[in-house]
Design a protein around this motif. Structure first.
Motif, PDB file in Angstrom:
ATOM      1  N   THR A   1       8.208  20.003  -1.696  1.00  0.00           N
ATOM      2  CA  THR A   1       7.404  19.412  -2.766  1.00  0.00           C
ATOM      3  C   THR A   1       6.976  20.458  -3.789  1.00  0.00           C
ATOM      4  N   THR A   2       6.502  19.951  -4.924  1.00  0.00           N
ATOM      5  CA  THR A   2       5.893  20.792  -5.960  1.00  0.00           C
ATOM      6  C   THR A   2       4.478  20.304  -6.213  1.00  0.00           C
ATOM      7  N   ALA A   3       3.686  21.156  -6.860  1.00  0.00           N
ATOM      8  CA  ALA A   3       2.287  20.843  -7.089  1.00  0.00           C
ATOM      9  C   ALA A   3       2.116  19.827  -8.210  1.00  0.00           C
TER      10      ALA A   3
ATOM     11  N   VAL B   1       1.060  22.555  -3.237  1.00  0.00           N
ATOM     12  CA  VAL B   1       0.072  21.496  -3.396  1.00  0.00           C
ATOM     13  C   VAL B   1      -1.063  22.009  -4.274  1.00  0.00           C
ATOM     14  N   ILE B   2      -1.675  21.109  -5.022  1.00  0.00           N
ATOM     15  CA  ILE B   2      -2.919  21.411  -5.730  1.00  0.00           C
ATOM     16  C   ILE B   2      -4.077  21.089  -4.786  1.00  0.00           C
ATOM     17  N   ALA B   3      -4.957  22.041  -4.591  1.00  0.00           N
ATOM     18  CA  ALA B   3      -6.124  21.844  -3.733  1.00  0.00           C
ATOM     19  C   ALA B   3      -7.146  22.923  -4.075  1.00  0.00           C
ATOM     20  N   SER B   4      -8.196  23.007  -3.283  1.00  0.00           N
ATOM     21  CA  SER B   4      -9.204  24.043  -3.457  1.00  0.00           C
ATOM     22  C   SER B   4      -9.546  24.620  -2.091  1.00  0.00           C
ATOM     23  N   SER B   5      -9.976  25.852  -2.074  1.00  0.00           N
ATOM     24  CA  SER B   5     -10.342  26.486  -0.810  1.00  0.00           C
ATOM     25  C   SER B   5     -11.703  26.035  -0.313  1.00  0.00           C
ATOM     26  N   ARG B   6     -12.494  25.407  -1.165  1.00  0.00           N
ATOM     27  CA  ARG B   6     -13.815  24.915  -0.760  1.00  0.00           C
ATOM     28  C   ARG B   6     -14.190  23.701  -1.605  1.00  0.00           C
TER      29      ARG B   6
ATOM     30  N   LEU C   1       0.839  -1.183   0.000  1.00  0.00           N
ATOM     31  CA  LEU C   1       0.000   0.000   0.000  1.00  0.00           C
ATOM     32  C   LEU C   1       0.882   1.243   0.000  1.00  0.00           C
ATOM     33  N   LEU C   2       0.659   2.125  -0.964  1.00  0.00           N
ATOM     34  CA  LEU C   2       1.457   3.336  -1.138  1.00  0.00           C
ATOM     35  C   LEU C   2       0.578   4.545  -0.839  1.00  0.00           C
ATOM     36  N   GLY C   3       0.939   5.295   0.191  1.00  0.00           N
ATOM     37  CA  GLY C   3       0.118   6.414   0.623  1.00  0.00           C
ATOM     38  C   GLY C   3       0.463   7.720  -0.061  1.00  0.00           C
ATOM     39  N   GLU C   4      -0.022   8.790   0.514  1.00  0.00           N
ATOM     40  CA  GLU C   4       0.288  10.158   0.105  1.00  0.00           C
ATOM     41  C   GLU C   4      -0.242  11.065   1.210  1.00  0.00           C
ATOM     42  N   ALA C   5       0.427  12.177   1.452  1.00  0.00           N
ATOM     43  CA  ALA C   5      -0.022  13.117   2.470  1.00  0.00           C
ATOM     44  C   ALA C   5      -0.944  14.184   1.900  1.00  0.00           C
ATOM     45  N   SER C   6      -1.149  14.181   0.598  1.00  0.00           N
ATOM     46  CA  SER C   6      -2.123  15.050  -0.063  1.00  0.00           C
ATOM     47  C   SER C   6      -2.489  14.399  -1.383  1.00  0.00           C
ATOM     48  N   HIS C   7      -3.573  14.887  -1.988  1.00  0.00           N
ATOM     49  CA  HIS C   7      -3.952  14.429  -3.325  1.00  0.00           C
ATOM     50  C   HIS C   7      -3.432  15.363  -4.404  1.00  0.00           C
ATOM     51  N   GLY C   8      -2.529  16.270  -4.050  1.00  0.00           N
ATOM     52  CA  GLY C   8      -2.109  17.265  -5.018  1.00  0.00           C
ATOM     53  C   GLY C   8      -0.629  17.536  -5.063  1.00  0.00           C
ATOM     54  N   THR C   9       0.189  16.529  -4.744  1.00  0.00           N
ATOM     55  CA  THR C   9       1.644  16.694  -4.682  1.00  0.00           C
ATOM     56  C   THR C   9       2.307  15.843  -5.753  1.00  0.00           C
ATOM     57  N   ALA C  10       3.082  16.479  -6.631  1.00  0.00           N
ATOM     58  CA  ALA C  10       3.680  15.760  -7.752  1.00  0.00           C
ATOM     59  C   ALA C  10       4.600  14.644  -7.289  1.00  0.00           C
TER      60      ALA C  10
END
Length: 441
Positions: A432-434, A344-349, A63-72
């Motif tokens: 990291t980068t986005a 990171v790539i994300a959204s404010s809402r 299982l390979l995780g990630e700390a965000s859904h928006g990190t290259a």
């Protein structure tokens, strides 16, 4: 309506649980990172993964995780690990935290069956946030997998599947299209389920609210699932189309259950979702047969064993815990990811526009801050080597960023964690980068 929108935001803006850390887990001043005297290895290029690949050994589940859904970098390193596991360890399945129907379209492209390019096929991901899978990093991996599969026999090709639970309407669409040709009698049951759901106009919030008022389409979906199960049993064991149909039927049943629970219990809906992921993984392994070995991509809050976070206090489980408990004898290896600062790539809402956001320096005394203090470089940690260090076995905050993010409210993004128990290995990316969403997404 405002109440259900708030519940929807709290539950579904997560592909993680933003657990509020205890004061003990997040001190205001960094402790000395000098206790990190072993278990830390350099991480500069793919050859540095040798120690990880060796440590994974003969595990059947990685299982390979990630700390965000928006990190290259999380996507890139997961891709490199996956390639090596496929080439060197014989892994032949990848399951990701994505919807089954859209990911199955990508799987068909990877199998060489349809599509002109990965970029074109990734347009199938229409559910917000589309950037999770419709991005350049996934497109690059998909092209590699297609080329790899082109040189393999049918039984050795790598499959790429979604294991999430949200695709109620999309799964019914795909299922009905299949049944219209393969089983017209069962197709009528699919039409019945769609007719029941029609008043809600493909709006999960409206359906969830309706269940709170006593309305439900659960019976129609369960009847459909039973018919599709019987249909699959009448087909040859390796019939991929029938397996796809049955999985879509299961996804529809569990999606309805998820939306039912969404307005009643956050913990129950979370557990239903991760148990669906576990069931999907088990079904994929069973369908593939005796030589099945599976790689799983999901957020750290799904991958990292929940028993070593404060999720345990609310009775929440996750797929990392469930697979460890069920398949320990087959080998279950959990890899977490984290970073000190960057983008990171994300959204404010929820449902908002895609943004490149700054990720500020990690909060004092978090795992990320201590690893940066140890050395401001990328590194790979093997957790078994840390487990006899008392300071390493203390609970500390571990950052988790979801699809919605506010860089100015960092303290609420840390999950109290015993890192050497939550994972078997940990990749730390200092800066990291986005992620790179596809144009038009």
């Amino acid at each position: 309506m405002k109440k259900i929108q708030l519940i929807w935001f709290v539950l579904l803006s997560l592909s993680f649980l933003a657990c509020s850390p205890t004061d003990d887990a997040l001190d205001e001043v960094n402790q000395d990172a000098g206790f990190l005297t072993k278990g830390i290895h350099p991480l500069q290029n793919t050859s540095d993964l040798d120690v990880l690949i060796n440590d994974i050994g003969n595990s059947q589940y990685v299982l390979l995780g990630e700390a965000s859904h928006g990190t290259a970098e999380y996507y890139e390193w997961r891709a490199e690990i996956s390639k090596r596991l496929i080439q060197e360890k014989g892994f032949n399945l990848i399951a990701v935290e994505g919807d089954w129907p859209a990911t199955y379209t990508l799987n068909q492209y990877i199998q060489g069956q349809q599509g002109s390019s990965a970029n074109q096929v990734l347009q199938a991901y229409q559910r917000w946030p589309t950037w999770m899978w419709a991005n350049q990093e996934v497109a690059s991996l998909a092209e590699w997998l297609r080329q790899y599969n082109a040189n393999q026999g049918q039984n050795n090709k790598v499959g790429f599947y979604g294991m999430d639970v949200y695709s109620l309407w999309e799964s019914l669409d795909a299922l009905r299209a299949y049944l219209e040709q393969a089983n017209p009698e069962a197709a009528q049951l699919a039409r019945n389920a769609q007719a029941c759901l029609a008043p809600y106009n493909r709006d999960e919030q409206l359906y969830a609210q309706a269940t709170a008022q006593g309305r439900s389409c659960a019976d129609q979906l369960q009847q459909l699932y039973a018919a599709v199960q019987a249909h699959r049993q009448s087909r040859p064991p390796g019939d991929e189309a029938a397996f796809n149909a049955e999985q879509n039927a299961l996804a529809a049943v569990n999606a309805e259950r998820y939306y039912y629970q969404m307005v009643r219990s956050g913990s129950a809906s979370w557990n239903l979702r991760d148990r669906h992921m576990q069931e999907t993984v088990n079904r994929l392994v069973s369908h593939r047969g005796d030589n099945a070995k599976i790689i799983i991509w999901a957020h750290n809050t799904h991958v990292g064993d929940a028993r070593y976070t404060d999720m345990v206090q609310t009775g929440e489980v996750n797929i990392g815990q469930l697979l460890r408990e069920q398949h320990a004898n087959a080998g279950v290896y959990l890899v977490g990811f984290g970073s000190y600062e960057g983008q990171v790539i994300a959204s404010s809402r929820w449902g908002g526009s895609t943004q490149v956001m700054p990720v500020p320096a990690a909060t004092a005394n978090s795992w990320e801050a201590l690893l940066h203090q140890h050395s401001p470089t990328n590194k790979l940690l093997l957790m078994e080597e840390l487990q006899d260090i008392p300071e390493a076995m203390k609970t500390r905050g571990h950052r988790a960023i979801g699809v919605t993010y506010n860089p100015s409210s960092e303290r609420g993004n840390y999950v109290p964690t015993v890192l050497p128990m939550r994972y078997d290995a940990f990749l730390f990316i200092d800066r990291t980068t986005a992620l790179h969403p596809l144009q038009g997404m």
